[in-house]
Scaffold this active site. Structure first.
Site, short mmCIF file in Angstrom:
data_model
loop_
_atom_site.label_atom_id
_atom_site.label_comp_id
_atom_site.label_asym_id
_atom_site.label_seq_id
_atom_site.Cartn_x
_atom_site.Cartn_y
_atom_site.Cartn_z
N ASP A 86 0.82 -1.22 0.00
CA ASP A 86 0.00 0.00 0.00
C ASP A 86 0.86 1.26 0.00
O ASP A 86 0.37 2.35 -0.29
CB ASP A 86 -0.97 0.00 1.20
CG ASP A 86 -0.24 -0.30 2.50
OD1 ASP A 86 0.53 0.56 2.95
OD2 ASP A 86 -0.41 -1.41 3.05
N ASP A 156 6.60 -5.68 6.47
CA ASP A 156 5.22 -5.15 6.47
C ASP A 156 4.38 -6.11 5.62
O ASP A 156 3.94 -5.78 4.53
CB ASP A 156 5.22 -3.73 5.89
CG ASP A 156 3.85 -3.09 5.95
OD1 ASP A 156 2.94 -3.65 6.57
OD2 ASP A 156 3.70 -2.01 5.35
N1 SAM Z 1 -0.57 -3.60 7.09
C1 SAM Z 1 -0.68 -4.87 6.61
C2 SAM Z 1 -1.40 -5.93 7.34
O1 SAM Z 1 -2.51 -5.69 7.72
O2 SAM Z 1 -0.96 -7.04 7.50
C3 SAM Z 1 0.26 -5.29 5.55
C4 SAM Z 1 0.06 -4.45 4.34
S1 SAM Z 1 0.83 -4.79 2.86
C5 SAM Z 1 -0.56 -4.62 1.78
C6 SAM Z 1 1.22 -6.52 2.83
C7 SAM Z 1 1.89 -6.94 1.54
O3 SAM Z 1 2.78 -8.04 1.77
C8 SAM Z 1 0.93 -7.38 0.44
O4 SAM Z 1 0.90 -6.41 -0.58
C9 SAM Z 1 1.51 -8.71 -0.06
O5 SAM Z 1 1.47 -8.86 -1.46
C10 SAM Z 1 2.93 -8.65 0.49
N2 SAM Z 1 3.57 -9.96 0.65
C11 SAM Z 1 3.00 -11.11 1.13
N3 SAM Z 1 3.89 -12.11 1.11
C12 SAM Z 1 5.06 -11.59 0.61
C13 SAM Z 1 6.35 -12.14 0.36
N4 SAM Z 1 6.61 -13.43 0.61
N5 SAM Z 1 7.30 -11.31 -0.15
C14 SAM Z 1 7.03 -9.99 -0.40
N6 SAM Z 1 5.82 -9.43 -0.18
C15 SAM Z 1 4.86 -10.21 0.32
#
Ligand code: SAM
Length: 280
Positions: A86, A156
């Protein structure tokens, strides 16, 4: 008729948001994505049925996941963000003038597209900052392969189900440690500590097998089941976690913050006994 969105995060606990209208409903390459408008929270981003962030309370989450580590470090040049699609964490990191490079490794380009189009109030142009380096890929693979070094790593991520699961393992934490410079700090999104205390304690114990000093940063994020929320903290330098508000206040602090202050920083490491007590 009033419409509600029900988040099914916890098996025994549900929360519902009133929906004023849908902004986006679809699927990225990796996950179901939804953005809706809520009267209380503004725009809400949901991935695979789990609320990720909202326009009105994102400042609490993003200030606390970012500034505690950056202020405690005191001389941060290179920051690695894993996940964070985000852009809210990236925006906070870039508020520090000492930051020369913010590398963000996000698995899903679709989330960044969505955030650029529908959540500009959260990322505020951070993706376009010349200090931003965006890499699309798995954060686990990135830290295992990279030769780059960082002062702070911010995980994150989504929660430990689906694509985010791999970001909660000891092997991943060990690779993060190898990627940190001396005096480096890792902070990782963890969860609602009332609802998931044992899982979060187990996660901190894994981090503690890798870093000399671990703790939780405690805050409260209304959209995450409304309760006490923690980030895991890991570092090899225990002194970094013991800075007083006066010591922190002597360091350059970004302007316009709404949640983080040096006193809130110090208080985030003060925990009621139930939070760290062994499971009954
Ligand atoms: N504030 C947040 C929450 O509620 O958990 C997290 C927000 S952010 C949108 C989380 C991001 O982590 C997502 O866009 C997702 O695609 C990414 N993500 C998940 N697994 C991942 C990985 N193995 N490597 C990199 N990014 C990852």
């Amino acid at each position: 008729m009033v419409e509600w969105y029900e988040e099914a995060y916890h098996p025994d606990w549900r929360q519902r948001f009133q929906v004023e209208g849908y902004v986006y409903r679809g699927r990225t390459q990796f996950q179901e994505a939804l953005v809706f408008e809520s009267p209380l929270f503004g725009r809400v981003l949901v991935l695979d049925g789990i609320v990720q962030t909202t326009e009105r309370d994102e400042f609490i989450y993003h200030e606390m996941i970012t500034h505690v580590a950056l202020m405690a470090h005191g001389a941060v040049r290179d920051v690695l963000i894993i996940g964070g699609g985000d852009g809210g964490t990236l925006e906070e990191v870039l508020k520090h003038r000492s930051v020369a490079r913010a590398t963000m490794v996000e698995l899903d380009p679709g989330v960044i597209e969505l955030a650029r189009a529908h959540l500009p109030g959260i990322n505020r142009g951070a993706f376009e900052d010349p200090r931003t380096e965006l890499i699309f890929g798995d954060g686990v693979k990135f830290v295992a392969d990279t030769a780059q070094q960082f002062d702070v790593i911010i995980v994150d991520s989504t929660d430990p189900f689906g694509p985010g699961e791999v970001l909660f393992t000891q092997a991943f934490y060990a690779d993060c440690r190898a990627t940190l410079r001396a005096g480096g700090i890792i902070v990782a999104q963890s969860g609602n500590v009332f609802a998931e205390r044992e899982r979060l304690q187990a996660c901190l114990a894994r981090l503690g097998k890798v870093f000399r000093d671990t703790s939780f940063i405690l805050t409260s994020v209304p959209a995450y089941l409304g309760g006490p929320f923690v980030f895991a903290w890991g570092s090899d330098d225990p002194a970094k976690r013991r800075l007083s508000p006066a010591q922190l206040a002597a360091r350059p602090l970004p302007e316009g913050l709404r949640c983080y202050t040096p006193a809130v920083h110090a208080a985030a490491f003060v925990h009621p006994p139930w939070l760290t007590a062994a499971p009954a």
